[in-house]
Design a protein around this motif. Structure first.
Motif, short mmCIF file in Angstrom:
data_model
loop_
_atom_site.label_atom_id
_atom_site.label_comp_id
_atom_site.label_asym_id
_atom_site.label_seq_id
_atom_site.Cartn_x
_atom_site.Cartn_y
_atom_site.Cartn_z
N GLU A 41 -30.07 -33.65 -6.67
CA GLU A 41 -30.91 -33.32 -5.51
C GLU A 41 -32.19 -34.14 -5.45
OE1 GLU A 41 -31.61 -29.13 -5.97
OE2 GLU A 41 -29.61 -28.59 -5.24
N GLN A 42 -32.80 -34.42 -6.60
CA GLN A 42 -34.14 -35.02 -6.61
C GLN A 42 -34.16 -36.50 -6.98
OE1 GLN A 42 -36.74 -33.19 -5.58
NE2 GLN A 42 -35.26 -31.54 -5.28
N GLY A 43 -33.10 -36.98 -7.61
CA GLY A 43 -33.13 -38.34 -8.13
C GLY A 43 -33.64 -38.31 -9.56
N GLY A 44 -33.34 -39.34 -10.32
CA GLY A 44 -33.61 -39.35 -11.75
C GLY A 44 -35.04 -39.10 -12.16
N THR A 45 -35.97 -39.92 -11.69
CA THR A 45 -37.36 -39.81 -12.12
C THR A 45 -38.00 -38.52 -11.63
OG1 THR A 45 -37.52 -42.21 -12.03
CG2 THR A 45 -39.59 -41.00 -12.13
N ALA A 46 -37.78 -38.18 -10.37
CA ALA A 46 -38.36 -36.95 -9.82
C ALA A 46 -37.78 -35.73 -10.50
CB ALA A 46 -38.11 -36.89 -8.31
N ALA A 47 -36.49 -35.77 -10.81
CA ALA A 47 -35.84 -34.63 -11.48
C ALA A 47 -36.41 -34.45 -12.88
CB ALA A 47 -34.34 -34.85 -11.55
N GLU A 48 -36.60 -35.55 -13.58
CA GLU A 48 -37.15 -35.46 -14.93
C GLU A 48 -38.56 -34.86 -14.89
OE1 GLU A 48 -37.72 -38.23 -18.93
OE2 GLU A 48 -36.71 -39.07 -17.17
N LYS A 49 -39.37 -35.29 -13.93
CA LYS A 49 -40.72 -34.74 -13.78
C LYS A 49 -40.66 -33.25 -13.45
CE LYS A 49 -43.03 -38.98 -12.34
NZ LYS A 49 -43.67 -39.70 -11.23
N ALA A 50 -39.77 -32.89 -12.52
CA ALA A 50 -39.65 -31.48 -12.11
C ALA A 50 -39.19 -30.62 -13.28
CB ALA A 50 -38.68 -31.35 -10.94
N LEU A 51 -38.23 -31.10 -14.04
CA LEU A 51 -37.73 -30.32 -15.18
C LEU A 51 -38.78 -30.19 -16.28
CD1 LEU A 51 -34.08 -31.69 -15.28
CD2 LEU A 51 -34.77 -29.34 -14.74
N LYS A 52 -39.53 -31.26 -16.53
CA LYS A 52 -40.60 -31.18 -17.53
C LYS A 52 -41.70 -30.24 -17.07
CE LYS A 52 -39.83 -35.53 -19.88
NZ LYS A 52 -40.30 -36.86 -20.23
N SER A 53 -42.02 -30.31 -15.80
CA SER A 53 -43.02 -29.41 -15.23
C SER A 53 -42.53 -27.96 -15.30
CB SER A 53 -43.28 -29.82 -13.79
OG SER A 53 -44.53 -29.40 -13.36
N SER A 72 -36.21 -20.92 -10.81
CA SER A 72 -37.50 -20.68 -10.15
C SER A 72 -38.57 -21.64 -10.65
CB SER A 72 -37.94 -19.23 -10.38
OG SER A 72 -38.07 -18.95 -11.76
N HIS A 73 -38.52 -22.00 -11.93
CA HIS A 73 -39.50 -22.95 -12.47
C HIS A 73 -39.32 -24.33 -11.82
CE1 HIS A 73 -39.15 -20.25 -16.20
NE2 HIS A 73 -40.30 -19.96 -15.61
N VAL A 74 -38.06 -24.73 -11.65
CA VAL A 74 -37.79 -26.03 -11.03
C VAL A 74 -38.20 -26.00 -9.56
CG1 VAL A 74 -35.98 -27.70 -10.44
CG2 VAL A 74 -35.94 -26.59 -12.66
N ALA A 75 -37.89 -24.92 -8.88
CA ALA A 75 -38.25 -24.81 -7.46
C ALA A 75 -39.76 -24.91 -7.28
CB ALA A 75 -37.74 -23.49 -6.89
#
Length: 172
Positions: free
Chosen positions: A114-126, A142-145
């Protein structure tokens, strides 16, 4: 067998006298693909993680097997085999989170899709930071959202104080 082998090697290193190790030999007519499949199908010990299973399936693909053939032999759908193989395309940081048990494999693949590699990694870490702030060790949807919403909020036009909207990213 690899867990058994490691255990025996550790016992030998500790000075234990190991006389024999029970093993199950392969049929003399089996080939490399049969031995690779047996790792998954005959595994009665600790189950493979999805990443480990993906590596086994990748070996079969490298031997010329089609995903449909792997699916049929493994007793699963071709789309499931494809999903498992997709695990190998995850960014290394995301794979590390999956291996550590901080993110489910399914959520990792979905977020990257859904987010692409870099954005997904940032979202998951966040999302992991948010989970840890709640005293949890695993990222929930919910954390990812929340993390995705925070990132997309950064891209929305901001007011510059005089009533006009300006895009901060474009202005910088």
């Amino acid at each position: 067998g690899h867990c058994r082998l490691l255990a025996v090697q550790q016992l030998i290193a500790q000075g234990e006298d190991i006389k024999a190790v029970p093993v199950k030999s392969a049929d003399r007519h089996s080939n490399e693909a049969d031995r690779i499949f047996d790792q998954v199908l005959l595994n009665s010990g600790k189950p493979f993680t999805l990443l480990e299973q993906a590596k086994v399936f990748k070996k079969l693909v490298d031997l010329g097997w089609q995903q449909g053939d792997i699916a049929k032999r493994a007793g699963m759908s071709a789309s499931r085999v494809s999903q498992i193989l997709d695990m190998l395309t995850l960014p290394e940081g995301v794979k590390a989170m999956v291996v550590a048990g901080n993110v489910s494999a399914t959520m990792a693949v979905k977020t990257v899709t859904e987010q692409g590699g870099t954005a997904a990694e940032k979202a998951l870490k966040s999302g992991l930071e948010a989970a840890k702030a709640e005293g949890k060790t695993k990222v929930k949807p919910s954390h990812v959202a929340e993390a995705v919403a925070a990132v997309s909020d950064d891209d929305k036009p901001k007011s510059n104080g005089d009533g006009r909207k300006t895009n901060i990213r474009a202005a910088v």
